[in-house]
Motif scaffolding. Sequence first.
Motif, mmCIF file in Angstrom:
data_model
loop_
_atom_site.group_PDB
_atom_site.id
_atom_site.type_symbol
_atom_site.label_atom_id
_atom_site.label_comp_id
_atom_site.label_asym_id
_atom_site.label_seq_id
_atom_site.Cartn_x
_atom_site.Cartn_y
_atom_site.Cartn_z
ATOM 1 N N HIS A 26 0.833 -1.204 0.000
ATOM 2 C CA HIS A 26 0.000 0.000 0.000
ATOM 3 C C HIS A 26 0.868 1.254 0.000
ATOM 4 C CE1 HIS A 26 0.928 -1.035 4.174
ATOM 5 N NE2 HIS A 26 0.944 0.266 4.409
ATOM 6 N N GLY A 58 -8.108 7.311 -2.533
ATOM 7 C CA GLY A 58 -7.392 7.215 -3.807
ATOM 8 C C GLY A 58 -6.891 5.806 -4.044
ATOM 9 N N ASP A 59 -6.078 5.637 -5.071
ATOM 10 C CA ASP A 59 -5.489 4.341 -5.408
ATOM 11 C C ASP A 59 -4.761 3.777 -4.190
ATOM 12 O OD1 ASP A 59 -3.902 2.231 -6.352
ATOM 13 O OD2 ASP A 59 -3.512 3.183 -8.276
ATOM 14 N N PHE A 60 -5.168 2.592 -3.749
ATOM 15 C CA PHE A 60 -4.624 1.986 -2.530
ATOM 16 C C PHE A 60 -3.113 1.794 -2.599
ATOM 17 C CE2 PHE A 60 -3.594 -1.913 -0.074
ATOM 18 C CZ PHE A 60 -3.943 -1.467 1.190
ATOM 19 N N GLU A 61 -2.594 1.562 -3.778
ATOM 20 C CA GLU A 61 -1.164 1.261 -3.910
ATOM 21 C C GLU A 61 -0.300 2.516 -4.023
ATOM 22 O OE1 GLU A 61 -0.303 -2.772 -5.918
ATOM 23 O OE2 GLU A 61 -1.903 -1.898 -7.125
ATOM 24 N N LYS A 62 -0.945 3.691 -4.046
ATOM 25 C CA LYS A 62 -0.176 4.935 -4.195
ATOM 26 C C LYS A 62 -0.293 5.807 -2.944
ATOM 27 C CE LYS A 62 -0.175 5.352 -9.214
ATOM 28 N NZ LYS A 62 -1.061 4.334 -9.737
ATOM 29 N N ASP A 109 -13.781 -5.347 -7.382
ATOM 30 C CA ASP A 109 -12.906 -4.267 -6.914
ATOM 31 C C ASP A 109 -12.332 -4.547 -5.528
ATOM 32 O OD1 ASP A 109 -13.234 -2.937 -9.252
ATOM 33 O OD2 ASP A 109 -14.385 -1.254 -8.430
ATOM 34 N N ASN A 147 -9.395 -6.703 -5.969
ATOM 35 C CA ASN A 147 -8.271 -6.091 -6.695
ATOM 36 C C ASN A 147 -7.763 -4.809 -6.045
ATOM 37 O OD1 ASN A 147 -8.040 -7.994 -8.913
ATOM 38 N ND2 ASN A 147 -10.054 -7.250 -9.549
ATOM 39 N N LYS A 190 -9.233 -2.171 -5.335
ATOM 40 C CA LYS A 190 -9.767 -0.938 -5.931
ATOM 41 C C LYS A 190 -10.957 -0.459 -5.098
ATOM 42 C CE LYS A 190 -8.126 -2.016 -10.561
ATOM 43 N NZ LYS A 190 -8.464 -2.319 -11.967
ATOM 44 N N ASN A 217 -11.586 2.400 -3.782
ATOM 45 C CA ASN A 217 -12.148 3.716 -4.098
ATOM 46 C C ASN A 217 -13.232 3.622 -5.168
ATOM 47 O OD1 ASN A 217 -10.010 2.991 -5.826
ATOM 48 N ND2 ASN A 217 -9.594 5.110 -6.393
ATOM 49 N N THR A 218 -13.008 2.777 -6.174
ATOM 50 C CA THR A 218 -14.016 2.670 -7.236
ATOM 51 C C THR A 218 -15.205 1.819 -6.782
ATOM 52 O OG1 THR A 218 -12.725 0.868 -8.224
ATOM 53 C CG2 THR A 218 -12.390 3.079 -9.126
ATOM 54 N N THR A 223 -10.254 -2.395 -19.261
ATOM 55 C CA THR A 223 -9.048 -1.695 -19.710
ATOM 56 C C THR A 223 -8.277 -2.540 -20.719
ATOM 57 O OG1 THR A 223 -7.643 -2.627 -17.990
ATOM 58 C CG2 THR A 223 -8.794 -0.568 -17.460
#
Length: 803
Positions: free
Chosen positions: A571, A612-616, A666, A669, A671, A673-674, A764
């Motif tokens: 994370h 936001g993006d969990f990995e960022k 999500d 994965n 995700k 936030n989405t 995507t």
Amino acid sequence: MTEYNPNVIEKKWQDIWEEKEVFKTSTDKSKPKFYALIEFPYPSGKGLHVGHPRPYTALDIVARKRRFEGYNVLYPMGWDAFGLPTENFAIKNKIHPKVVTEKNVEMFKNQLKSIGFSFDWSREINTTDPMYYKWTQWIFLKMFEKGLAYKQEMPINWCTSCKVGLANEEVVNGTCERCGGEVVRKVKNQWMLKITEYADRLINDLDTVDYIERVKTQQINWIGKSEGMEVDFQISGTDDKLRVFTTRPDTLYGSTYMVIAPEHPLIEKYKNEIKNLDELKTYQEMSSKKSDFERTELVKEKTGVEIKGLKAINPANGKEIPIWISDYVLISYGTGAIMAVPSHDSRDWEFAKKFGLPIVEVVAGGNVEENAYTDTESGILINSGFLNGLEVKEAKKKMSDWLEEKGLGERKINYKLRDWVFSRQRYWGEPIPLVYCEKCGWVPVPEEELPVLLPEVESYEPTDNGESPLAKMKDWVETTCPKCGGKATRETDTMPQWAGSSWYFLRYIDPHNENELASKEELDYWLPVDWYNGGMEHTTLHLLYSRFWHKFLYDLGVVPCPEPYKKRTSHGMILGENNEKMSKSRGNVINPDEIVNEYGADTLRTYEMFIGDFEKSVPWSENGVKGCRRFLERVWRLQDIVVEGDDCSKELETSIHKTIKKVTEDYENLKFNTAIAALMSLLNEFNSIGKMTHEDMRTYLILLNPVAPHITEEMWDRLNLGGMLHKATWPKWDKDKIVDEIIEIAIQINGKVRGKETISIDETKESIREKVLKNEGTRKYVEGKNIVKEIYVPGKIYNIVVK
């Protein structure tokens, strides 16, 4: 309808969950298992900050979802509680480290409970508990027995103020990160663990696990495996040789000087022949004040001193070349000496330019100075005698064969990875369970006498000579040899903090077992860990050490699998509102207690997943917190529009099934936030038609529950939706009811249709590509081929051109 009051609701449900042991792991092994693991925290006096709940909430969401899906879930928590920060606090405040630890653990535990994590607290562990560290000591004794634990003279970073050894990361600009005191290099007799014995397996077995790519890359780079040659350079006029390791024997003709580590024994051996010994000694002293990390930083300015009076002979061309000392060469890495090829190595080039040393290009390929920064891996050899005209690959082999034939070198595999320094000269750590006997040497404490307890001491102050505070405890130190019964002394060094965290995931499986680390039956059922999430800062050392210990236990037959973790994710940090890392000195630390008290735990959880993006890494936003609170208030008001009905609303059937699919995927994965955005969107649709059935509400509350468990349990209970929410079943989507979202595309290889693939309309390109490359019909046309071009026509065709 009453107003939404999280302070009342959340305490109510936390008490219910605890009383009913809702999240206690089942002993029913007929169920499929799911072992979710997060890095257990160091319980400092500062308490949690809002960065801690981010990874805990993420896997809490997955764990809760798995329970809905019928899995037997193990989601445990414990404390990584030995270590220097607690010891320093104890010294400063005259409080026993044990007392400090107990207070810190109590505070952390209360904070975690207030956020509503579904931990199985019956499995709580603490690395400072003698019944835990008994098994840490047991593992160490097994390593000693197998020759993987040994003692060696090693240089350490020594803080002259704290009087303690420091890790490289704790030394900044030659000073102690903690106190600012001077740090010098000091040679100590240290216990080492032979992790290098497992280097190849630690690399190769990464192919068997599901780790995100950047984690695998960090592991591989840290181990640093490289194949090359060890080459001997004669010291002119002597029988001695300097041996170097190089991955580029083809560039030997371009070696115009050598560099050795400042600590290299060559200097002492030839001190009478060296003409500038005082200059070298001054440089040695300066180097001793730097950590290995500072010495090898690529960006720093190169420094060094030529050894006047000694020369080396390049074995390829017989020419004499100068020998220098420089702190960018470490005695602990490789042979402590390098051959410098400034034409094709950026570091050597910078050194040569600074000190006016010769630069000879030996691989053709443009301007020499440009090559210095490309570290040429291909090209034609020039200025290289019998290698001239050969390609690099061929030249490497030919030079290697020639060196072996002439007895000037041998092929060798080298690793950047060093054996693990396992000793710490401090009090607050696990005692090393060995005694020293003049007659028998180092002798293990018998297993039946474990644990060797950490004795009570009046002073935790380090000794002036660098020994552990335990060294002053004569009654504890003096003992008898278990082997011969003669006089013996205990080892007074303690283990590093890494020791307890290298196997903690195993103890969670059977935490109260007094007879073994964990029972075979439990280990066979629960291992490997299904999903482990942690910070990127721990994806080298901690991950490497725990994988090493696990592999060793696998070799002993203690654990059933060679890898401890099936899946590892990571994370991003939560930054302060000023976009900087949270720290007291910057004044930007956010205390989660304040957020829970003002907005509620569900708001904190929702915001941390929606941020936001969990990995960022992402900055904290007070407005974002308020926005999530408003969302939960709107969820609460949905109670006003509920109508009778055990079927899904026809008007929203497609939207509901799309949301089930979206949220389900999500959550898996990361995700979040989405997923939350999809739940917000569905809430808007409910409000737009002004009603929702009981079944709509059941589905909605289950989907939201892993993120916001308290509000959803309360609403479920108030609306009498059947039993308790946490016992519900995860909803499934009907693919026929989201049909407009699913399409089929053709897959072409070199213009010919070779297969078809089903995709989502909004999927995507990266996800589609992954499916295409795994497609049974097309895989055989792609495997082993070079993909030169890929073209995707959205919704219609994916074309791959291969050679």
